[in-house]
Scaffold this active site. Structure first.
Site, PDB file in Angstrom:
ATOM      1  N   ASP A 260      15.163 -10.913  48.660  1.00 57.10           N
ATOM      2  CA  ASP A 260      14.315 -10.334  47.610  1.00 57.10           C
ATOM      3  C   ASP A 260      15.123  -9.214  46.937  1.00 57.10           C
ATOM      4  O   ASP A 260      16.203  -8.838  47.410  1.00 57.10           O
ATOM      5  CB  ASP A 260      13.074  -9.776  48.324  1.00 57.10           C
ATOM      6  CG  ASP A 260      11.982  -9.323  47.391  1.00 57.10           C
ATOM      7  OD1 ASP A 260      11.998  -9.695  46.213  1.00 57.10           O
ATOM      8  OD2 ASP A 260      11.097  -8.571  47.869  1.00 57.10           O
TER       9      ASP A 260
ATOM     10  N   GLU B 166      18.188  -8.504  42.136  1.00 58.95           N
ATOM     11  CA  GLU B 166      18.600  -8.503  40.707  1.00 58.95           C
ATOM     12  C   GLU B 166      19.863  -7.691  40.467  1.00 58.95           C
ATOM     13  O   GLU B 166      20.628  -8.081  39.568  1.00 58.95           O
ATOM     14  CB  GLU B 166      17.445  -7.972  39.839  1.00 58.95           C
ATOM     15  CG  GLU B 166      16.207  -8.838  39.860  1.00 58.95           C
ATOM     16  CD  GLU B 166      15.414  -8.742  41.160  1.00 58.95           C
ATOM     17  OE1 GLU B 166      15.522  -7.702  41.816  1.00 58.95           O
ATOM     18  OE2 GLU B 166      14.740  -9.713  41.518  1.00 58.95           O
TER      19      GLU B 166
ATOM     20  N   ASP C  10       6.380 -10.761  40.956  1.00 64.12           N
ATOM     21  CA  ASP C  10       5.165  -9.963  41.181  1.00 64.12           C
ATOM     22  C   ASP C  10       4.110 -10.170  40.099  1.00 64.12           C
ATOM     23  O   ASP C  10       3.942  -9.344  39.193  1.00 64.12           O
ATOM     24  CB  ASP C  10       5.532  -8.485  41.304  1.00 64.12           C
ATOM     25  CG  ASP C  10       6.408  -8.240  42.522  1.00 64.12           C
ATOM     26  OD1 ASP C  10       6.478  -9.135  43.395  1.00 64.12           O
ATOM     27  OD2 ASP C  10       7.034  -7.162  42.596  1.00 64.12           O
TER      28      ASP C  10
HETATM   29  C1  NOJ Z   1       8.980  -7.412  45.986  1.00 59.70           C
HETATM   30  C2  NOJ Z   1       8.610  -8.865  46.050  1.00 59.70           C
HETATM   31  O1  NOJ Z   1       8.526  -9.386  44.757  1.00 59.70           O
HETATM   32  C3  NOJ Z   1       7.316  -9.030  46.814  1.00 59.70           C
HETATM   33  O2  NOJ Z   1       6.991 -10.390  46.893  1.00 59.70           O
HETATM   34  C4  NOJ Z   1       7.442  -8.419  48.189  1.00 59.70           C
HETATM   35  O3  NOJ Z   1       6.213  -8.511  48.860  1.00 59.70           O
HETATM   36  C5  NOJ Z   1       7.858  -6.952  48.068  1.00 59.70           C
HETATM   37  N1  NOJ Z   1       9.071  -6.854  47.321  1.00 59.70           N
HETATM   38  C6  NOJ Z   1       8.025  -6.274  49.422  1.00 59.70           C
HETATM   39  O4  NOJ Z   1       9.093  -6.808  50.111  1.00 59.70           O
END
Ligand code: NOJ
Length: 926
Positions: free
Chosen positions: A516, A519, A591
């Protein structure tokens, strides 16, 4: 420093806001090179050109044409720009590049001062063979309406289906495919290579049409510290697409499938950034970038434009009557363009994945249902969720651990008071047939054994002074792994080796990984990401920004593949992606918010990745942020089962909403919905297999199925699944009880009831019922799909179940379908351990099975290969043809089996026909 702290605070508590704080991102007029290229486009007279080929440098051998383009400023030759052109053999495509010869005293720079020209090493799977070129010089004085064209060269490939006219005096390419002019490059003279110069000499290095905005410093509030060591470096170019007036692709944006004209908005931007609650219906950038644009027309011509550059990039689109003008500009790097030609739009995707790599064939379990949440708190919580789902008969395959399983957000560690015995957890889950995914991000808390190791080995990303870069992310002060460097990749491997060693030595391969924030997300960084002057393996972040995420997830994939001794295909989820990411990872749309609008936009987002060669994508069901209503939960699951990647996920502040916690009636609908996905896994898996061989979309837009109906060019709220004729229209409006679907002509069967209706002649909008318990899904006549109808707890026990064939005869009573089967988890399929078979119904009279691969292969690992039921959709045309018995000819034996019909008269059944998918057989209906 205070301002950074504030931004960081804002981002960390952003779940209190309602939308993304988009002032954090540059608008075009705040981005130096975007403003300058747009300004140049508005000023330059298209009959003028500051770029011409120096005839003396023109050179070609069998496969490459090269020359030097000379750029002039105020009449003086000022920069030498090497140009190359090649055709790719067996791919209907050509590539051209424009670089710059720079004579810079390297001694005063830490970074490599040449333009970065190695993006292809990451995006291409390998460099394809080049075709032979035929080059002819035509000295002509042809006169077009606006300029005298002299000195044209024609270049042809060996098939003679592609021809280029290269004008030397004003660099310009006219490209003909099958004798039709399809693309002009630099038609509007927007070629702009901001060559190297020093600030002192800038004035004599700009033409009158140029803006000098932010050439040597960046005045955007959050990126003022950018040291911009090489000054202005952007590259820009325009393309005119003849007879193409719809363009698609260039994910990722939360926008419509058909890209919008950008005359009255910012251009589409490709720049990987962390955009919590991103804006929808917007050209703003999001987490991933695939610089591939595809267009098609009703003349059955299709083209692709792949802009192989990983720097910050903006794209303008102008629809002009029958044609499209598109203008691309990137902050630095070289111009490296591949143009692809074909008839169907899917031809373009298959050529593109031939070049950039095929999507990985995933674990069959990973196309089941994933249960995720930020966070499952401890071992007991995980097992309770497992048990909750199981006891309510809700199938699932993967459960996920988000950030909080770590000790103080330090990756490669476990929070021991909650996950005291990870080996025990993995073992338990393995016994239960479940997989576990854990989060490993590329940011590593400063000052613990992992970040210390990175620093000792010097494989952390550096700042512009070549010192360790420290930024803020979840753990506070963090450093970042440099996976651009090979040494960085090997250190990453060592970290995974230590982390997984106890599982591997216990033969546990059910642990998978989620990269995650790659970017990369940097809370106190400009535009929520990395300063552009950071250094990766001697290169500026500016040049490789959009491919950093790919370097991380590829290194993760390679590590796990090796550590698991290729026993199991790795499953890796990445948030950031670039061209080529499909080779090793799945992704999701980041998100989103639990609202109807985000549900709606998830469909074009998923479709767009599917046409850009990266089909394994989904959106968080039922919205990451917030608390969805029961109706929204139901509708989101009903959409989510059609996403290639099907995962429920929720923000740490949202209420628990695992399906077993829902009220009775909501839960029943959700369970039935998830069961529908599981019953269709043989079909989904075959679609994934097809995609892994040709890149074909799994969720396929209408226009990619039927480019002959202009009515479909704008449709992005309904789609097909693979080539199976499964037509889906998820409900994305609150309170809806009916919906309107655009059908092509043909015969359609409701997936559940098999009730059929005919659509005559033209594509037509038809209203269909969509009460809350129903997701509108149809099989188009002419197709056969395969199901496993017994409801099980996960994919594993399903392998012992027999198959059901569902036949949807077309108007002439013909139908065809394909099934692919392998063990669903190892790489043995690469050695031929698989079955591929084709079912064909001819004239409603005979159904045959033709095993095209794997005949007589009877490996235990392929599971149950029997067919337990054949369902035939009944129509006015075929209802009477069916007799009470069918004759079966299988394995040299002949026998009869009775045919039953349901009370509604919508379908006929043949039960236990005693045939299996790995044998050729024939069933006669009369
Ligand atoms: C950002 C991610 O997009 C999300 O899915 C995740 O729950 C959080 N980071 C925490 O790791």
């Amino acid at each position: 420093m205070l301002i950074w702290k504030l931004i960081w605070l804002l981002l960390s508590v952003c779940h209190l806001c309602n939308a993304f704080s988009d002032y954090l991102l540059k608008k075009c007029d705040q981005s130096g090179f975007c403003q300058r290229n747009r300004h140049y486009a508005s000023q330059i007279d298209s009959s003028k050109s500051y770029y011409a080929i120096d005839e003396g440098t023109l050179h070609w051998n069998d496969t490459v044409l090269s020359a030097t383009i000379i750029k002039t400023v105020k009449g003086n030759p000022i920069a030498r720009l090497p140009f190359t052109l090649t055709y790719f053999q067996n791919l209907d495509s050509l590539r051209f590049t424009i670089d710059e010869i720079r004579e810079i005293d390297e001694s005063s720079f830490i970074i490599d001062t040449n333009r970065y020209n190695e993006t292809w090493k990451w995006s291409f799977e390998k460099l394809p063979q080049s075709d032979t070129l035929t080059v002819k010089k035509i000295k002509s004085n042809a006169f077009s309406w606006f300029k005298t064209v002299q000195n044209i060269i024609t270049i042809e490939n060996s098939n003679n289906d592609l021809k280029i006219e290269l004008s030397m005096d004003s660099f310009h390419l006219d490209i003909y495919h099958n004798s039709e002019k399809v693309i002009s490059v630099n038609e509007k003279s927007l070629l702009n290579i901001e060559h190297y110069r020093t600030p002192e000499l800038n004035e004599e290095n700009v033409n009158v049409e140029e803006s000098i905005f932010n050439m040597f410093h960046d005045n955007f509030q959050y990126s003022r510290d950018d040291s911009m060591p090489l000054g202005p470096e952007s590259v820009g170019l325009d393309f005119k697409l003849y007879n193409f007036n719809s363009v698609y692709g260039i994910p990722e944006h939360a926008d419509s499938l058909r890209l919008k004209d950008t005359r009255n908005s910012d251009p589409y931007r490709l720049f990987n950034v962390d955009v919590f609650e991103y804006n929808i219906n917007s050209t703003m950038p999001t987490y991933g970038s695939i610089p591939l644009m595809i267009s098609t027309n009703t003349r059955n011509e299709s083209i692709g434009l792949f802009w192989n550059n990983a720097a910050d990039t903006w794209i303008d689109i102008k629809y002009e009557d029958k044609d499209t003008l598109t203008h691309w500009y990137s902050e630095n790097g070289i111009i490296d363009v591949v143009l692809l030609f074909g008839s169907k739009p899917t031809d373009i995707i298959s050529q593109y994945v031939e070049l950039t790599g095929k999507p990985a064939l995933p674990l069959i379990s990973s196309i089941g249902y994933h249960q995720c949440r930020w966070n499952y708190n401890d071992e007991l919580d995980v097992l309770n969720v497992e048990n909750g789902l199981d006891s309510m008969g809700i199938p699932f395959d993967f459960i996920w651990l988000d950030l909080e399983y770590t000790d103080d957000k330090k990756f490669f560690t476990w929070k021991l008071d909650s996950f005291g015995n990870p080996l025990r957890l993995l073992k338990k889950l393995n016994q239960l047939g479940r997989n576990l995914v854990v989060l490993i991000d590329p940011h590593l808390k400063d000052n613990y054994f992992v970040s210390d190791l990175l620093k000792t080995k010097s494989v952390e990303v550096k700042n512009y002074l070549n010192q360790t870069f420290v930024g803020h992310c979840w753990p506070g002060d963090s450093i970042w792994i440099d996976t651009l460097s090979q040494f960085g990749q090997s250190v990453w491997f060592e970290l995974f080796k230590n982390f997984t060693s106890s599982f591997v030595s216990n033969n546990l391969f059910n642990l998978h990984f989620w990269n995650d924030m790659n970017e990369p997300s940097i809370f106190n960084g400009p535009e929520t990401t990395a300063p552009k002057d950071l250094i990766h393996d001697g290169r500026e972040e500016r040049s490789i920004h959009n491919l950093y995420g790919l370097t991380v997830h590829e290194a993760t994939y390679a590590s796990i593949k090796e550590l698991y001794h290729s026993m199991k295909r790795p499953f890796i989820l990445t948030r950031s992606f670039f061209a080529g990411s499909q080779r090793t990872a799945a992704t999701w749309t980041g998100d989103n918010v639990a609202s109807w609008d985000y549900l709606k936009v998830s469909i074009p987002m998923v479709l767009t990745n599917n046409i850009a060669g990266m089909p394994f994508i989904g959106a968080d069901v039922a919205g990451f942020v917030g608390n969805p209503s029961n109706e929204l939960i139901i509708r989101w699951y009903q959409a989510g089962i059609w996403y290639p990647f099907f995962r429920a996920h929720a923000h740490i502040d949202s209420m628990r909403r695992e399906p077993y916690l829902l009220d009775n009636s909501t839960r029943n609908i959700v369970r039935e919905t998830i069961q529908l996905r599981y019953s269709l896994l043989p079909t989904f898996y075959t679609a994934f297999y097809e995609s892994s061989s040709s890149g074909s979309p799994i969720a396929k837009p209408m226009v990619f199925q039927y480019n002959n109906y202009e009515e479909f060019y704008d449709i992005d709220d309904q789609f097909y699944i693979g080539d199976f004729g499964l037509l889906i229209k998820p409900i994305t409006d609150e309170g809806a009880t009916t919906t309107t679907i655009y059908f092509p002509p043909g015969i359609f069967y409701d997936l559940k009831s098999m009730k059929s209706f005919q659509v005559e002649e033209h594509a037509q909008r038809i209203e269909v019922p969509a009460p809350v318990e129903k997701v509108p899904a149809f099989i188009e006549g002419g197709h056969i799909i395969t199901k496993r109808e017994r409801s099980r707890r996960s994919t594993k026990p399903m392998t012992n179940d027999p198959y059901t064939l569902v036949i949807a005869p077309g108007l002439a009573n013909n139908a065809q379908g394909k099934l692919y089967v392998d063990d669903g988890e190892s790489f043995d399929y690469q050695n031929g351990e698989s079955i591929e078979t084709i079912f064909t119904l001819s004239n409603g009279e005979v159904l045959t099975n033709n095993v095209v691969h794997g005949h007589s292969l009877r490996s235990e690992t392929l599971g149950n290969l029997k067919i337990e039921k054949i369902i035939i959709g009944l129509t006015q045309q075929n209802g009477d043809l069916l007799k009470d018995f069918v004759n079966i000819n299988s394995n040299g034996e002949e026998y009869q089996i009775p045919v039953h019909k349901n009370a509604e008269g919508t379908m006929a059944f043949i039960k236990d026909p005693l045939v299996s998918i790995d044998e050729n057989w024939e069933i006669s209906f009369n």
